[in-house]
Write an enzyme that holds these catalytic residues in place. Structure first.
Site, PDB file in Angstrom:
ATOM      1  N   HIS A 149      -0.595  -6.004   7.792  1.00 18.98           N
ATOM      2  CA  HIS A 149      -1.181  -7.365   7.438  1.00 18.98           C
ATOM      3  C   HIS A 149      -1.199  -8.566   8.351  1.00 18.98           C
ATOM      4  O   HIS A 149      -1.677  -9.692   8.224  1.00 18.98           O
ATOM      5  CB  HIS A 149      -0.897  -7.759   6.047  1.00 18.98           C
ATOM      6  CG  HIS A 149      -1.438  -7.040   4.861  1.00 18.98           C
ATOM      7  ND1 HIS A 149      -0.862  -7.252   3.574  1.00 18.98           N
ATOM      8  CD2 HIS A 149      -1.897  -5.611   4.848  1.00 18.98           C
ATOM      9  CE1 HIS A 149      -1.430  -6.235   3.009  1.00 18.98           C
ATOM     10  NE2 HIS A 149      -2.068  -5.196   3.467  1.00 18.98           N
ATOM     11  N   TYR A 168      -0.091  21.926  28.736  1.00 20.59           N
ATOM     12  CA  TYR A 168       0.435  23.021  27.753  1.00 20.59           C
ATOM     13  C   TYR A 168       1.916  23.126  27.854  1.00 20.59           C
ATOM     14  O   TYR A 168       2.350  24.177  27.573  1.00 20.59           O
ATOM     15  CB  TYR A 168      -0.393  24.174  28.161  1.00 20.59           C
ATOM     16  CG  TYR A 168      -2.045  24.285  28.089  1.00 20.59           C
ATOM     17  CD1 TYR A 168      -2.312  24.237  26.592  1.00 20.59           C
ATOM     18  CD2 TYR A 168      -2.653  24.398  28.742  1.00 20.59           C
ATOM     19  CE1 TYR A 168      -3.630  24.153  26.447  1.00 20.59           C
ATOM     20  CE2 TYR A 168      -4.179  24.162  28.714  1.00 20.59           C
ATOM     21  CZ  TYR A 168      -4.545  24.235  27.509  1.00 20.59           C
ATOM     22  OH  TYR A 168      -5.834  24.111  27.434  1.00 20.59           O
ATOM     23  N   PHE A 193       0.786  -1.120  -0.033  1.00 19.84           N
ATOM     24  CA  PHE A 193       0.074   0.044  -0.056  1.00 19.84           C
ATOM     25  C   PHE A 193       0.888   1.299  -0.041  1.00 19.84           C
ATOM     26  O   PHE A 193       2.024   1.190   0.419  1.00 19.84           O
ATOM     27  CB  PHE A 193      -1.024   0.031   1.207  1.00 19.84           C
ATOM     28  CG  PHE A 193      -1.981   1.043   1.253  1.00 19.84           C
ATOM     29  CD1 PHE A 193      -2.912   1.192   0.314  1.00 19.84           C
ATOM     30  CD2 PHE A 193      -1.798   2.032   2.410  1.00 19.84           C
ATOM     31  CE1 PHE A 193      -3.965   2.196   0.238  1.00 19.84           C
ATOM     32  CE2 PHE A 193      -2.864   2.954   2.513  1.00 19.84           C
ATOM     33  CZ  PHE A 193      -3.778   3.063   1.386  1.00 19.84           C
ATOM     34  N   GLN A 247      -7.545  -0.768  10.411  1.00 23.43           N
ATOM     35  CA  GLN A 247      -8.498  -0.299   9.447  1.00 23.43           C
ATOM     36  C   GLN A 247      -9.416  -1.544   9.021  1.00 23.43           C
ATOM     37  O   GLN A 247      -9.207  -2.798   9.396  1.00 23.43           O
ATOM     38  CB  GLN A 247      -7.818   0.147   7.875  1.00 23.43           C
ATOM     39  CG  GLN A 247      -8.551   0.534   6.924  1.00 23.43           C
ATOM     40  CD  GLN A 247      -9.110  -0.210   5.939  1.00 23.43           C
ATOM     41  OE1 GLN A 247      -8.955  -1.481   5.745  1.00 23.43           O
ATOM     42  NE2 GLN A 247     -10.318   0.336   5.356  1.00 23.43           N
ATOM     43  N   ARG A 307      -3.147  10.468  18.355  1.00 26.29           N
ATOM     44  CA  ARG A 307      -3.543   9.648  19.234  1.00 26.29           C
ATOM     45  C   ARG A 307      -4.640   8.752  18.737  1.00 26.29           C
ATOM     46  O   ARG A 307      -5.610   9.292  17.924  1.00 26.29           O
ATOM     47  CB  ARG A 307      -4.061  10.580  20.503  1.00 26.29           C
ATOM     48  CG  ARG A 307      -3.189  11.287  21.282  1.00 26.29           C
ATOM     49  CD  ARG A 307      -3.531  11.880  22.470  1.00 26.29           C
ATOM     50  NE  ARG A 307      -4.652  12.787  22.059  1.00 26.29           N
ATOM     51  CZ  ARG A 307      -4.495  14.177  21.985  1.00 26.29           C
ATOM     52  NH1 ARG A 307      -3.303  14.982  22.340  1.00 26.29           N
ATOM     53  NH2 ARG A 307      -5.541  14.877  21.937  1.00 26.29           N
ATOM     54  N   LYS A 323      -8.652  -5.243   7.802  1.00 22.15           N
ATOM     55  CA  LYS A 323      -7.975  -6.006   8.527  1.00 22.15           C
ATOM     56  C   LYS A 323      -8.373  -7.019   9.583  1.00 22.15           C
ATOM     57  O   LYS A 323      -9.676  -6.797   9.731  1.00 22.15           O
ATOM     58  CB  LYS A 323      -6.946  -5.060   9.279  1.00 22.15           C
ATOM     59  CG  LYS A 323      -6.137  -3.844   8.654  1.00 22.15           C
ATOM     60  CD  LYS A 323      -5.474  -4.520   7.262  1.00 22.15           C
ATOM     61  CE  LYS A 323      -4.610  -3.457   6.650  1.00 22.15           C
ATOM     62  NZ  LYS A 323      -5.316  -2.414   5.989  1.00 22.15           N
ATOM     63  N   ARG A 363       3.998  16.264  24.008  1.00 25.17           N
ATOM     64  CA  ARG A 363       3.877  16.341  25.444  1.00 25.17           C
ATOM     65  C   ARG A 363       4.444  15.180  26.189  1.00 25.17           C
ATOM     66  O   ARG A 363       4.687  14.106  25.629  1.00 25.17           O
ATOM     67  CB  ARG A 363       2.162  16.258  25.874  1.00 25.17           C
ATOM     68  CG  ARG A 363       1.409  17.487  25.359  1.00 25.17           C
ATOM     69  CD  ARG A 363       0.151  17.170  25.593  1.00 25.17           C
ATOM     70  NE  ARG A 363      -0.875  18.031  25.287  1.00 25.17           N
ATOM     71  CZ  ARG A 363      -2.063  18.163  24.843  1.00 25.17           C
ATOM     72  NH1 ARG A 363      -2.583  16.882  24.564  1.00 25.17           N
ATOM     73  NH2 ARG A 363      -2.913  19.237  24.614  1.00 25.17           N
ATOM     74  N   ASP A 413       6.613  -2.898   8.464  1.00 25.47           N
ATOM     75  CA  ASP A 413       5.253  -2.871   8.484  1.00 25.47           C
ATOM     76  C   ASP A 413       4.334  -4.125   8.309  1.00 25.47           C
ATOM     77  O   ASP A 413       4.580  -4.611   7.344  1.00 25.47           O
ATOM     78  CB  ASP A 413       5.151  -2.179   6.683  1.00 25.47           C
ATOM     79  CG  ASP A 413       3.790  -1.723   6.395  1.00 25.47           C
ATOM     80  OD1 ASP A 413       2.642  -2.079   7.040  1.00 25.47           O
ATOM     81  OD2 ASP A 413       3.866  -0.880   5.525  1.00 25.47           O
TER      82      ASP A 413
END
Length: 409
Positions: A173, A234, A99, A196, A244, A199, A228, A170
């Site tokens: 799969h 902050y 992909f 996704q 996230r 999968k 962070r 990667d």
């Protein structure tokens, strides 16, 4: 006499009872409702628990010391490369049968993808081609476990070590795949997974980064959360993005992970049955069995098709006939990534430093991947979740088409 379903005959694979995908397993509604009613939908708040829980459980399942859940598999690759300090102008080796995110994650950092040919038997990167692709700007490689079939680590890792290159796995799969008893994802420096919807561990979207390296993991935590650390809201210690995962995704994925081990066992059992069914059919073959692969995850089940054994029947016509007989199938990645419109030299040069050495992608000719793109027939992993009788009927469909191939050419 056989009559093809394309010509009005009965389907040879009527027994193939492929389940709908994705499925909503027991516990999914309860988990997601709990996340909804908690009113803590973002993991940064004190009451949030589902993403933390999923990270812990996935790390345990994949034998990883650290897991960082993110928004999707593409983002997971981008975070992984940043964890490894890939810089603008660096070169990263990538396979062209995958992909686009495998390579576009490299360009997102201003680095240059350099394509390495694949082994036409396994569809994974060819270790013999890696050394030839290394330049003085090469810093590492993103390798892919295509369809859940793992890369040959025995051959690949010594080559990478010789050139002091990192390896990002990667594993989009490959949820559940093992090599010599070790789950993929932490055999290299960093591993990434996708959740996704298509999968075998689906969360609609979602991804995760895994590693056994404490320093890399600390950096990944920083990078996926806008720089962070230490719970600060902050105070930001590095320029980074928000990658996230939401609490809803974490809740859903916890329920899906409950199902994955048993589903993979079913897939593996039915893969063996399908291999038996097609073993005596000339012109159609699966990837080689390998005793070093001690467990399999799945996204697709790939077959190699030889039209000469089917009276010259073109692959697309074969797939059309196979679909008509009741077998969901397609071509997979039909063109190498270096033939994608996005990978012209000009488009990449616009993203990287002026002194970067960008390959002439349009002039590339890598015979392994071009063979794979021309001969592959894929079926989605859920075919292997059908009954054994149904899975074996795929062999009936293939044999029927082979017998009738002359009338389809």
């Amino acid at each position: 006499m056989d009559e093809l379903a394309l010509r009005g005959g009965p389907e040879a694979a009527q027994a193939l009872d492929v389940p709908d995908w994705p499925r909503c397993p027991d516990g999914a509604r309860e988990n997601v409702l709990d996340a909804l009613e908690s009113e803590s939908w973002c993991r940064v708040y004190d009451d949030a628990q589902w993403v933390d829980r999923f990270e812990e459980r996935f790390a345990d399942y994949h034998d990883a010391d650290h897991a960082i859940a993110v928004a999707n598999g593409t983002v997971a690759l981008e975070v992984a490369l940043r964890m490894l300090d890939v810089q603008p102008g660096d070169e990263v080796l990538v396979p062209p049968y995958t992909f686009i995110a495998t390579a576009s994650a490299v360009t997102s950092l201003g680095a240059v993808p350099r394509f390495v040919d694949v082994d036409p038997d396994t569809y994974n990167v060819d270790p013999d081609a890696v050394a030839d692709a290394v330049t003085d700007r090469t810093v590492g490689m993103v390798g892919v476990h295509v369809a859940g079939y793992p890369m040959d680590f025995d051959a690949l890792l010594p080559v990478l070590d010789d050139h002091d290159l990192f390896l990002v796995e990667d594993a989009a799969h490959a949820q559940g795949t093992e090599w010599r008893g070790e789950k993929v994802g932490t055999i290299g420096d960093v591993g990434t997974f996708s959740f996704q919807e298509s999968k075998s561990l689906p969360g609609g979207e979602g991804g995760i980064v895994v590693t056994d390296d404490d320093v890399l993991a600390e950096r990944g935590e920083l990078l996926h959360n806008i720089g962070r650390q230490d719970g600060s809201v902050y105070r930001h210690y590095e320029l980074a993005s928000n990658a996230r995962m939401t609490e809803f995704q974490g809740a859903l994925l916890c329920a899906q992970l409950d199902e994955l081990p048993a589903e993979n066992e079913t897939r593996r059992r039915n893969e063996r049955a399908l291999r038996e069914e097609i073993a005596d059919v000339d012109g159609i073959s699966a990837k080689p069995e390998d005793d070093r692969i001690t467990a399999r995850g799945y996204c697709l089940f790939d077959l190699t098709y030889d039209p000469d054994a089917f009276d010259g029947l073109p692959r697309d016509r074969f797939i059309e006939a196979l679909n008509a007989e009741g077998v969901p199938a397609g071509t997979g990645y039909a063109i190498p990534l270096y033939r994608q419109p996005a990978f012209s030299r000009a488009t990449v040069e616009a993203l990287v430093p002026a002194d970067a050495d960008v390959p002439a992608y349009r002039s590339l000719h890598l015979p392994g991947v071009e063979e794979v793109c021309a001969t592959t027939v894929t079926m989605p992993h859920e075919v292997l979740l059908a009954s054994e009788v149904g899975v074996r009927s795929v062999g009936d469909a293939v044999r029927k088409i082979r017998r009738c191939a002359p009338e389809l050419g």
